[in-house]
Design an enzyme around this catalytic site. Sequence first.
Site, PDB file in Angstrom:
ATOM      1  N   PRO A   1       0.813  -1.219   0.000  1.00 50.55           N
ATOM      2  CG  PRO A   1      -0.937  -1.591   1.495  1.00 50.55           C
ATOM      3  CD  PRO A   1       0.367  -2.177   1.028  1.00 50.55           C
ATOM      4  CB  CYS A   2       1.209   3.702  -2.529  1.00 46.45           C
ATOM      5  SG  CYS A   2      -0.430   4.091  -3.204  1.00 46.45           S
TER       6      CYS A   2
END
Length: 517
Positions: free
Chosen positions: A140-141
């Site tokens: 996840p960014c």
Amino acid sequence: MDQNHDEQIAPMNPKFKTIDLFAGPGGLAEGFSTLRHDDGSRIFPIAISVEKERSAFATLRLRAFFRQFGEAPHQYYEYIAGRISQNELIALYPAEWKQAVHETEMLELGTPEATTIIDKRLDQLMSDSDTEFVVIGGPPCQAYSLVGRARNRGIVGYEAEKDHRHFLYQEYIRILEKSRPAAFVMENVKGMLSAKVGGKSIIDQVLKDLRAAGGTDDSYTLLPLVDEGRGPLPGNLIRSEDFGIPQCRHRVIILGLRKDIASRVPPLPGSGHLLVSSSRPVTVRDAIADMPELRSGLSKGGDSDEQWQAAAINAAELAAAACGREGHGKVAKRLRAVVTELRARYEVPPRSSSQITSIRENGLASWMADGRMMCLPNHNSRGHMESDLARYAFASAFAEVEGRSPKASEFPGDLAPAHQNWDSGKFADRFRVQCWDRPSTTVTSHISKDGHYFIHPDPSQCRSLTVREAARLQTFPDNYFFEGNRTQQYVQVGNAVPPLLARQIAEVVAKLLGALD
């Protein structure tokens, strides 16, 4: 895993069981899984796909089911057309559904429960001493993206060192250490290059950890995917628009080869293993121009065709008058033509359409089109405030005339929204048109919030992009069905890796592993 990694990879038609982590709706897996040997067998069969968000997982599992067939049954197309239920589809093909269930896991990676389940699955796969793996995925960014970091700074007491999202990549590393794959591909946002925790660069630590994932500092060799000279980590900053994707999406994609395999690879760059850029940009027009026209919805009050037509005419007239007063003569002329067009219509376009349509760019069409489809799914418009219709009409007409989206400073005063920061310069492109003859801007999950950054280029439609239009810009095949409500579908599309880009990366990996000439 007791395996002699100094030996050559398996001889004829080697297969690399693929572990897909933080999978989202499956963009990376779609690209990798489509690559086949001459005998039709998959080079990268998906062994496990892991995703935590329920609607994305539902999409992921349905696609895993689709992949169980050499040619999907007609009942699959009936399902995405809404003619049969998913339960009816499953009842017809229970064995294929069972395999899809086995292939997919809805888990939050990094939690004790997920670790237990994933490790058990990996142990089962690794019991075959001849098995080689490839690991793909994008942790996840949110903590790395520029928008996410700006949002975090506004949280009272926020401490990056305590934000677990900064360190989810370590679960990816842990699985590399356990499975010792022949290769891995890790994708993340460009903001990862400048993100820091405790004053230390995140990307430096990530690269160090990736190289050492096999137990020694040089267990994996990181290779450039592009022959590029701009910016930090230039060989791994991928500009999607350079590779036939109708979207300007810039992402960090890191490719690693296990040391014993990397030692047999010719020197890079210039060896023919890099991504090959396309001959010309693929544009928004190429991808969506022939899709059925839709009208926007009206989010307040009535939403009949007659009410929308009156609102759209009023919006275009308002925008034309405002442009005329402020010197946008060409834009005003275009908007007056839109008014004439809207008045002349006996039938207003619908809010949704399942009509099958063409794709203008041949390479894109061969990847995304499916002649067996009964309908085009996920193509319905969202509702907008009447005041925004005028802004959308102005912005699209401006883009047609000027070849670019207008900045906030170029909006007529009468069309300016009542935003406190409208004139601050911080939201210069708050209303952004996807111009016909360019690749689109980055399709992000923000498309689920409102349509202002994703305005359709036709001023007479006065709307934002549909899920299917966004999916086409992301290069999802038309038969790729997104589960969940519309908001969830938008998020899935915006968070994904473009499958056609993933396919090209898979070809690079296959060549490096000796699985493709």
